[in-house]
Design a protein around this motif. Structure first.
Motif, PDB file in Angstrom:
ATOM      1  N   MET A   1       0.851  -1.201   0.000  1.00 35.68           N
ATOM      2  CA  MET A   1       0.000   0.000   0.000  1.00 35.68           C
ATOM      3  C   MET A   1       0.882   1.245   0.000  1.00 35.68           C
ATOM      4  N   ASP A   2       0.384   2.292  -0.607  1.00 33.13           N
ATOM      5  CA  ASP A   2       1.108   3.561  -0.680  1.00 33.13           C
ATOM      6  C   ASP A   2       1.479   4.046   0.726  1.00 33.13           C
ATOM      7  N   PRO A   3       2.773   4.343   0.981  1.00 31.57           N
ATOM      8  CA  PRO A   3       3.203   4.827   2.308  1.00 31.57           C
ATOM      9  C   PRO A   3       2.431   6.067   2.775  1.00 31.57           C
ATOM     10  N   PHE A   4       2.039   6.928   1.831  1.00 33.53           N
ATOM     11  CA  PHE A   4       1.269   8.132   2.195  1.00 33.53           C
ATOM     12  C   PHE A   4      -0.072   7.750   2.807  1.00 33.53           C
ATOM     13  N   ILE A   5      -0.730   6.772   2.189  1.00 33.66           N
ATOM     14  CA  ILE A   5      -2.032   6.313   2.689  1.00 33.66           C
ATOM     15  C   ILE A   5      -1.871   5.656   4.054  1.00 33.66           C
ATOM     16  N   VAL A   6      -0.831   4.818   4.177  1.00 33.74           N
ATOM     17  CA  VAL A   6      -0.576   4.121   5.445  1.00 33.74           C
ATOM     18  C   VAL A   6      -0.329   5.131   6.562  1.00 33.74           C
ATOM     19  N   SER A   7       0.493   6.135   6.268  1.00 35.58           N
ATOM     20  CA  SER A   7       0.830   7.145   7.270  1.00 35.58           C
ATOM     21  C   SER A   7      -0.406   7.925   7.714  1.00 35.58           C
ATOM     22  N   ASN A   8      -1.237   8.305   6.748  1.00 35.00           N
ATOM     23  CA  ASN A   8      -2.438   9.073   7.093  1.00 35.00           C
ATOM     24  C   ASN A   8      -3.496   8.212   7.773  1.00 35.00           C
ATOM     25  N   LEU A   9      -3.531   6.935   7.434  1.00 35.06           N
ATOM     26  CA  LEU A   9      -4.453   6.029   8.111  1.00 35.06           C
ATOM     27  C   LEU A   9      -4.098   5.913   9.586  1.00 35.06           C
ATOM     28  N   LYS A  10      -2.802   5.793   9.869  1.00 36.76           N
ATOM     29  CA  LYS A  10      -2.357   5.716  11.262  1.00 36.76           C
ATOM     30  C   LYS A  10      -2.656   7.020  12.006  1.00 36.76           C
ATOM     31  N   ALA A  11      -2.456   8.150  11.310  1.00 39.92           N
ATOM     32  CA  ALA A  11      -2.738   9.449  11.933  1.00 39.92           C
ATOM     33  C   ALA A  11      -4.226   9.588  12.246  1.00 39.92           C
ATOM     34  N   LEU A  12      -5.077   9.072  11.351  1.00 34.71           N
ATOM     35  CA  LEU A  12      -6.522   9.134  11.574  1.00 34.71           C
ATOM     36  C   LEU A  12      -6.931   8.287  12.780  1.00 34.71           C
ATOM     37  N   ILE A  13      -6.346   7.095  12.881  1.00 33.36           N
ATOM     38  CA  ILE A  13      -6.630   6.237  14.032  1.00 33.36           C
ATOM     39  C   ILE A  13      -6.152   6.907  15.325  1.00 33.36           C
ATOM     40  N   MET A  14      -4.966   7.517  15.261  1.00 29.04           N
ATOM     41  CA  MET A  14      -4.426   8.211  16.437  1.00 29.04           C
ATOM     42  C   MET A  14      -5.325   9.364  16.861  1.00 29.04           C
ATOM     43  N   PHE A  15      -5.854  10.093  15.875  1.00 27.85           N
ATOM     44  CA  PHE A  15      -6.767  11.197  16.193  1.00 27.85           C
ATOM     45  C   PHE A  15      -7.994  10.686  16.936  1.00 27.85           C
ATOM     46  N   GLY A  16      -8.582   9.601  16.436  1.00 25.19           N
ATOM     47  CA  GLY A  16      -9.741   9.018  17.116  1.00 25.19           C
ATOM     48  C   GLY A  16      -9.397   8.525  18.504  1.00 25.19           C
ATOM     49  N   HIS A  17      -8.198   7.957  18.639  1.00 22.48           N
ATOM     50  CA  HIS A  17      -7.760   7.419  19.925  1.00 22.48           C
ATOM     51  C   HIS A  17      -7.579   8.540  20.959  1.00 22.48           C
ATOM     52  N   LEU A  18      -6.886   9.595  20.554  1.00 24.74           N
ATOM     53  CA  LEU A  18      -6.661  10.709  21.473  1.00 24.74           C
ATOM     54  C   LEU A  18      -7.958  11.450  21.789  1.00 24.74           C
ATOM     55  N   SER A  19      -8.865  11.524  20.821  1.00 20.03           N
ATOM     56  CA  SER A  19     -10.168  12.151  21.071  1.00 20.03           C
ATOM     57  C   SER A  19     -10.953  11.358  22.103  1.00 20.03           C
ATOM     58  N   GLY A  20     -10.930  10.033  21.971  1.00 17.01           N
ATOM     59  CA  GLY A  20     -11.599   9.182  22.950  1.00 17.01           C
ATOM     60  C   GLY A  20     -11.026   9.355  24.337  1.00 17.01           C
ATOM     61  N   LEU A  21      -9.690   9.434  24.412  1.00 17.80           N
ATOM     62  CA  LEU A  21      -9.041   9.648  25.709  1.00 17.80           C
ATOM     63  C   LEU A  21      -9.401  11.013  26.288  1.00 17.80           C
ATOM     64  N   ALA A  22      -9.455  12.029  25.425  1.00 16.42           N
ATOM     65  CA  ALA A  22      -9.800  13.374  25.896  1.00 16.42           C
ATOM     66  C   ALA A  22     -11.228  13.417  26.451  1.00 16.42           C
ATOM     67  N   PHE A  23     -12.168  12.829  25.707  1.00 16.72           N
ATOM     68  CA  PHE A  23     -13.555  12.763  26.191  1.00 16.72           C
ATOM     69  C   PHE A  23     -13.620  11.982  27.504  1.00 16.72           C
ATOM     70  N   GLY A  24     -12.913  10.863  27.545  1.00 18.66           N
ATOM     71  CA  GLY A  24     -12.977   9.998  28.720  1.00 18.66           C
ATOM     72  C   GLY A  24     -12.372  10.622  29.951  1.00 18.66           C
ATOM     73  N   VAL A  25     -11.140  11.143  29.820  1.00 18.17           N
ATOM     74  CA  VAL A  25     -10.454  11.739  30.975  1.00 18.17           C
ATOM     75  C   VAL A  25     -11.195  12.989  31.454  1.00 18.17           C
ATOM     76  N   GLY A  26     -11.497  13.893  30.512  1.00 22.02           N
ATOM     77  CA  GLY A  26     -12.186  15.125  30.892  1.00 22.02           C
ATOM     78  C   GLY A  26     -13.545  14.855  31.512  1.00 22.02           C
ATOM     79  N   GLY A  27     -14.323  13.981  30.856  1.00 21.74           N
ATOM     80  CA  GLY A  27     -15.656  13.665  31.370  1.00 21.74           C
ATOM     81  C   GLY A  27     -15.621  12.955  32.704  1.00 21.74           C
TER      82      GLY A  27
END
Length: 227
Positions: A1-27
């Motif tokens: 798979m294109d490295p650009f796609i792989v890199s952005n896919l990981k960044a997207l997953i990380m964004f969702g992960h950190l958002s979940g942590l932010a909602f969870g910790v703050g809430g």
């Protein structure tokens, strides 16, 4: 798979992960501190119940996002970076998220119904010691476990640095220290509340004695008049 796609896919997953942590910790922190404040200070109002419902939904959303992004990371690593699956931090974090899920279940099963069933009452005066202990225990687990999960997710320096058992030992130590502090605070606040109850009882007894003495004087005065 294109490295650009792989890199952005990981960044997207990380964004969702950190958002979940932010909602969870703050809430979770807002919810725990809000319940603590309402538990000892003032009656539970309908507005308080609505706030607790809303914030608990945010925490639940954070937990769902954490599960989805975490499982997505496992799939991503399986296909693109299988060597990272040997990072013990991942598996320790998975166990901690399972603990958060179980704790969240008991929060909604026991703690929130206790609060909602005591509307218009000061919680500490309306619930049993067992219920106070339940609220304290579940709230403390939430208060400690959410930021610990965030710490594991954010600090890259922890990758491959500690074993599974070491990470869980750190978590257990932090949890035990926090539980000790929470139950010490609970005992102090209960003792303070008991002192207030004793003062109110003494005041009521004093007022009753004064009324009784006044009635006795009135009876004596009336007796003299009748004679």
């Amino acid at each position: 798979m294109d490295p650009f796609i792989v890199s952005n896919l990981k960044a997207l997953i990380m964004f969702g992960h950190l958002s979940g942590l932010a909602f969870g910790v703050g809430g979770a922190w807002i919810l725990d501190l809000y319940i603590l404040r309402k538990m000892y200070r003032s009656p539970i109002t309908q507005e308080n119940i609505q706030i607790i419902k809303f914030v608990s939904q945010i925490v639940s959303l954070g937990l769902v996002m954490l599960w989805l992004s975490g499982l997505s990371f496992l799939l991503f690593y399986s296909f693109f970076q299988p060597e990272l699956l040997s990072n013990q931090k991942i598996w320790a974090k998975l166990l901690i998220v399972i603990a958060l899920t179980i704790n969240g279940y008991y929060l909604h099963k026991f703690v929130i119904p206790i609060i909602f069933s005591n509307q218009n009452k000061i919680l500490i005066r309306a619930v049993s010691l067992k219920q106070v202990n339940t609220i304290t225990f579940i709230g403390c687990i939430s208060f400690v476990t959410w930021p610990f999960a965030m710490l594991l997710g954010v600090f890259k320096s922890l990758n491959f640095a500690f074993s599974f058992s070491q990470i869980l030992s750190f978590y257990a130590a932090a949890l035990l220290l926090s539980l000790g502090a929470a139950f010490t605070l609970k005992a102090f606040l209960l003792e303070k509340e008991m002192d207030l109850k004793i003062k109110r009882l003494n005041q009521n007894l004093s007022d009753s004695n004064k009324k009784l003495a006044q009635q006795q004087r009135d009876i004596e005065a009336l007796t003299k008049v009748l004679r």
